[in-house]
Design a protein around this motif. Sequence first.
Motif, PDB file in Angstrom:
ATOM      1  N   THR A 121       0.425   6.498  -5.789  1.00  0.00           N
ATOM      2  CA  THR A 121       0.938   5.153  -5.553  1.00  0.00           C
ATOM      3  C   THR A 121       2.398   5.081  -6.000  1.00  0.00           C
ATOM      4  OG1 THR A 121       0.349   4.305  -7.736  1.00  0.00           O
ATOM      5  CG2 THR A 121      -1.367   4.204  -6.005  1.00  0.00           C
ATOM      6  N   THR A 133       0.808  -1.227   0.000  1.00  0.00           N
ATOM      7  CA  THR A 133       0.000   0.000   0.000  1.00  0.00           C
ATOM      8  C   THR A 133       0.837   1.271   0.000  1.00  0.00           C
ATOM      9  OG1 THR A 133      -0.049  -0.144   2.410  1.00  0.00           O
ATOM     10  CG2 THR A 133      -1.939  -1.080   1.202  1.00  0.00           C
ATOM     11  N   THR A 165       3.621   4.575   4.269  1.00  0.00           N
ATOM     12  CA  THR A 165       3.193   3.179   4.187  1.00  0.00           C
ATOM     13  C   THR A 165       1.852   3.023   3.485  1.00  0.00           C
ATOM     14  OG1 THR A 165       2.154   3.304   6.375  1.00  0.00           O
ATOM     15  CG2 THR A 165       4.455   2.538   6.277  1.00  0.00           C
ATOM     16  N   SER A 166       1.070   4.098   3.418  1.00  0.00           N
ATOM     17  CA  SER A 166      -0.249   4.061   2.787  1.00  0.00           C
ATOM     18  C   SER A 166      -0.766   5.490   2.661  1.00  0.00           C
ATOM     19  CB  SER A 166      -1.235   3.239   3.621  1.00  0.00           C
ATOM     20  OG  SER A 166      -1.495   3.902   4.850  1.00  0.00           O
TER      21      SER A 166
END
Length: 219
Positions: free
Chosen positions: A187, A142, A168-169
């Motif tokens: 992303t 993620t 991390t996300s």
Amino acid sequence: MSNLSTDLTDRLTRSEETGLDPGLLIPLLRLLVDGDLVTLDQLAAASGRPLDDVRRGLAAVPDTEYDDQGRIVGQGLTLRPTAHRFTVAGEELYTWCALDTLIFPALLERAATVVSTSPASGDTIRVTVDPTSGVTSLEPATAAVSLVNPDQISSIRSSFCNQVHYFTSPEDAAGWLAEHPEAEVVTVAEAFQLGAALTAGLLGRLRADHAGAEARHCC
């Protein structure tokens, strides 16, 4: 790519905005990747530029790092620790920003493993990048990258790189984004796509410069 990413592709490959000269940057990266300080004479030899041209080109990037003897420590790729550890062939190096870690393997023609730290949670992000295959592993899956498009990027590290992080996300980045409303998070795949476009632009400018130099000296 988003409008921000498209705009960045154009801006970050323009020496007029960033001061970065592909004819110096790429040879410098290929010297620094061995883990040694680089002298101006070494960079002049590697780039095929006169020493005075090298000095002027480096001065156009005020964030370039030097030691107390005037040797180059870093420009994008650095020997000094940052949040982005960048390991190539067992040599532990660092980069100024998350996006660098996705661009440099192709410019160096070497695979790299990346270990970065989220500025929000302090958690670790791990990435493996191949110069031809791209991102071959990502933990966590993620993970995301922040991007900004500042008004001025002449001091590229302070105005751009210091705001380009791994998270991390998207949820991990939420608090940071609230404090940096001008930024966005993409992303890792999208960031790599941007990096690939930047790589193509930088290599294209390098080839054009070489072709121009050869034309000037051919006859």
